[in-house]
Scaffold this active site. Structure first.
Site, PDB file in Angstrom:
ATOM      1  N   CYS A  75      49.370 -20.983  15.722  1.00  0.00           N
ATOM      2  CA  CYS A  75      48.995 -22.084  16.615  1.00  0.00           C
ATOM      3  C   CYS A  75      50.211 -22.907  17.016  1.00  0.00           C
ATOM      4  CB  CYS A  75      47.991 -22.969  15.901  1.00  0.00           C
ATOM      5  SG  CYS A  75      47.499 -24.375  16.860  1.00  0.00           S
ATOM      6  N   TYR A 332      20.046 -31.498  -2.867  1.00  0.00           N
ATOM      7  CA  TYR A 332      20.972 -31.727  -1.755  1.00  0.00           C
ATOM      8  C   TYR A 332      20.736 -30.586  -0.754  1.00  0.00           C
ATOM      9  CZ  TYR A 332      23.532 -34.629  -5.175  1.00  0.00           C
ATOM     10  OH  TYR A 332      23.888 -35.538  -6.116  1.00  0.00           O
ATOM     11  N   CYS A 431      32.082 -28.075  -2.943  1.00  0.00           N
ATOM     12  CA  CYS A 431      33.205 -27.993  -2.005  1.00  0.00           C
ATOM     13  C   CYS A 431      34.379 -28.832  -2.520  1.00  0.00           C
ATOM     14  CB  CYS A 431      32.772 -28.439  -0.609  1.00  0.00           C
ATOM     15  SG  CYS A 431      32.020 -30.065  -0.589  1.00  0.00           S
TER      16      CYS A 431
HETATM   17  C1  LIG Z   1      27.070 -30.079   1.152  1.00  0.00           C
HETATM   18  S1  LIG Z   1      25.579 -30.565   1.973  1.00  0.00           S
HETATM   19  C2  LIG Z   1      24.548 -29.263   1.465  1.00  0.00           C
HETATM   20  C3  LIG Z   1      23.517 -28.863   2.443  1.00  0.00           C
HETATM   21  C4  LIG Z   1      22.712 -27.588   2.178  1.00  0.00           C
HETATM   22  N1  LIG Z   1      22.606 -27.227   0.810  1.00  0.00           N
HETATM   23  C5  LIG Z   1      23.219 -26.438   3.017  1.00  0.00           C
HETATM   24  O1  LIG Z   1      23.788 -25.497   2.489  1.00  0.00           O
HETATM   25  O2  LIG Z   1      23.020 -26.468   4.229  1.00  0.00           O
HETATM   26  C6  LIG Z   1      25.080 -31.941   0.996  1.00  0.00           C
HETATM   27  C7  LIG Z   1      23.761 -32.559   1.389  1.00  0.00           C
HETATM   28  O3  LIG Z   1      23.422 -33.578   0.450  1.00  0.00           O
HETATM   29  C8  LIG Z   1      22.756 -34.623   1.122  1.00  0.00           C
HETATM   30  N2  LIG Z   1      22.837 -35.830   0.248  1.00  0.00           N
HETATM   31  C9  LIG Z   1      23.912 -36.621   0.041  1.00  0.00           C
HETATM   32  N3  LIG Z   1      23.618 -37.579  -0.840  1.00  0.00           N
HETATM   33  C10 LIG Z   1      22.339 -37.391  -1.239  1.00  0.00           C
HETATM   34  C11 LIG Z   1      21.484 -38.067  -2.149  1.00  0.00           C
HETATM   35  N4  LIG Z   1      21.909 -39.122  -2.817  1.00  0.00           N
HETATM   36  N5  LIG Z   1      20.225 -37.617  -2.307  1.00  0.00           N
HETATM   37  C12 LIG Z   1      19.805 -36.521  -1.610  1.00  0.00           C
HETATM   38  N6  LIG Z   1      20.580 -35.837  -0.736  1.00  0.00           N
HETATM   39  C13 LIG Z   1      21.830 -36.265  -0.546  1.00  0.00           C
HETATM   40  C14 LIG Z   1      23.486 -34.714   2.435  1.00  0.00           C
HETATM   41  O4  LIG Z   1      22.714 -35.357   3.428  1.00  0.00           O
HETATM   42  C15 LIG Z   1      23.742 -33.229   2.758  1.00  0.00           C
HETATM   43  O5  LIG Z   1      22.704 -32.684   3.520  1.00  0.00           O
END
Ligand SMILES: C[S@@+](CC[C@H](N)C(=O)[O-])C[C@H]1O[C@@H](n2cnc3c(N)ncnc32)[C@H](O)[C@@H]1O
Length: 473
Positions: A75, A332, A431
């Site tokens: 890039c 999550y 992650c």
């Molecule tokens: C890394 S993403 C994972 C999404 C899903 N597992 C996927 O693979 O598409 C983390 C998720 O956790 C949710 N999240 C963050 N804090 C949370 C909480 N305190 N309680 C419930 N969900 C939460 C976020 O909105 C997000 O959708």
């Protein structure tokens, strides 16, 4: 205690490895120095910028010997844009560094003495692996060194591209990016010309004036469906122009399946609108993993590396070794993508997620896939699981709990709740190795043991690394 180095002192060092986050690690007389923008086995000259008790930070001033891992970055914006900071290192070595970082983090933060790890899985694609890009419009264009040095005068301050790291006021004008697809670059350049010639001004956060704010692309890697989402301020004249732009794009790039116009009236610079008009197409794209279809609209969360995510979901399915009697909690859960992927193999999925829109998307995804063994609960996990005993009475005890938290990891009180849920297996998708190690430590102080650890490279050329861990009671 006297500092090891003087501030601004010039030192010579050989880079041994890359720390988590991408900084190079070197030692002088046993003292650690962190230097950004370097590669393992480079010998460098650097200037001390910061002295801490246990380490110092230094700025690269000269490369004295090159690294055998060095390659020419593909890039032209490498080093300026900040998006793919490891693009000058051969991919195999990026993988080696990430594998070692995950292991060292589990040892140092998690306190695990000897961790057996699977060999890191590479990303199926190392360029054009993302399914989403968000470009900003700005009249505060960042000039590259090349542009400053060239005799060519930059006629205007117009930029459509990516923010310079740490400079939220400056945007690098980008003509070609290797993250989404070759064809997305053509659309980017078409939109730049159209908007520049349209007579409408770019949005400026100072004064909250102007029209064009963001250009977001979403491209499904498995179906080829392509979404263009233009995010603007509110303006009646601009609405007409946007319809014109959508028409021209459709004519020039027939592969665009949908065009959406989002209007953001707020000052906060986010590529999100309070109102959305679908100009053509369905207003979403669909990704297909196996026989499961995922509908992705403008603001839905979806794993950014589609092909990598599919590989990771398959791994989760394999490690879960699920059967039709099992209840699985997908914590999550986002838009339910993991739960939906494994739903055929189990009795029931219970997804918990904070964002109401994600829950709506998860329900839609179940409908379109004709899935009826998934339940999704909206709420903060800590509150939803406050009475873990009561929760399992209502939703059944989970055999397997899947945890996929954001970078910050689990809330410190959550591991205790997970233990009370009493699953046989936990599959933790992370992650961020540092918060993963912290959370695993707590889980393993109780009844759980780590069985397998699989790093996966979902973000080639960046310092990020995904890890899936299987824990058993
Ligand atoms: C890394 S993403 C994972 C999404 C899903 N597992 C996927 O693979 O598409 C983390 C998720 O956790 C949710 N999240 C963050 N804090 C949370 C909480 N305190 N309680 C419930 N969900 C939460 C976020 O909105 C997000 O959708």
């Amino acid at each position: 205690m006297q500092a090891k180095f003087k501030r601004n002192e010039i030192v010579e060092a050989t880079i041994e490895s890359l720390a988590f986050g991408g900084s190079g690690v070197a030692h002088i007389d046993g003292f650690t120095i962190l230097i950004k923008g370097v590669l393992p086995l480079q010998k460098v000259e650097a200037q001390i910028t910061r002295n801490k008790k246990n380490y110092a930070e230094a700025r690269l001033t000269k490369i004295l010997f090159h690294s055998p891992f060095e390659v020419t970055p593909r890039c032209e914006y490498f080093g300026t844009c900040g998006g793919c900071r490891l693009q000058n290192m051969i991919y195999e070595e990026q993988l080696n560094q990430k594998q070692r970082q995950v292991k060292e983090t589990l040892i140092h933060i998690g306190g695990f003495s000897d961790i057996e790890m699977e060999e890191i899985l590479p990303s199926p694609e190392t360029f054009f692996y993302r399914n989403k890009m968000e470009y900003s419009f700005s009249d505060q264009r960042w000039l590259t060194n090349k542009e400053i040095q060239s005799s060519q005068i930059i006629k205007n301050n117009y930029a459509l591209g990516l923010h310079i790291p740490g400079r939220y006021d400056k945007v690098l004008d980008i003509n070609q990016c290797f993250l989404l697809s070759e064809r997305s670059n053509e659309i980017l350049n078409f939109v730049r010309t159209f908007t520049r010639d349209s007579g409408m001004r770019l949005y400026a956060s100072k004064g909250h004036t102007g029209f064009y704010r963001f250009l977001v692309f979403r491209e499904a890697k498995t179906t080829g469906q392509f979404m263009v989402n233009l995010v603007t301020a509110e303006n009646h004249e601009g609405e007409k122009l946007t319809v014109e732009l959508a028409g021209s794009l459709k004519e020039t790039f027939p592969f665009i399946t949908t065009f959406v116009h989002n209007v953001n009236r707020k000052k906060a610079q986010i590529a999100f609108g309070e109102t959305e008009r679908i100009i053509f197409g369905p207003g979403y794209i669909e990704e297909k993993f196996g026989d499961k279809i995922y509908r992705i609209s403008t603001n839905s969360f979806f794993q950014t590396n589609s092909l990598g995510a599919e590989k990771m979901f398959q791994l989760i399915k394999e490690w879960g070794a699920f059967d039709k009697r099992q209840v699985v909690y997908d914590l999550y859960g986002g838009t339910g993508s993991i739960g939906i992927f494994i739903s055929d193999a189990v009795k029931k999925i219970v997804g918990i997620e904070l964002v109401p829109q994600a829950i709506e998307d998860a329900k839609t995804n179940c409908l379109i896939n004709d899935i009826n063994n998934c339940e999704f609960i909206q709420g903060d996990l800590l509150k939803v699981l406050r009475d873990a005993g009561g929760f399992v009475k209502q939703y059944e005890t989970p055999d397997v709990v899947i945890i996929d938290p954001p970078r910050s990891g689990m809330h410190p009180k959550l591991p205790e709740k997970i233990i009370q849920l009493n699953p046989t297996k936990i599959i933790y998708v992370s992650c961020n190795p540092a918060t993963l190690a912290r959370d695993l430590k707590v889980l393993c102080e109780s009844a759980f043991r780590i069985k397998r650890v699989q790093p996966i490279d979902m973000f080639p050329h960046t310092a990020h690394c995904e890890t899936v861990v299987l824990l058993e009671r």
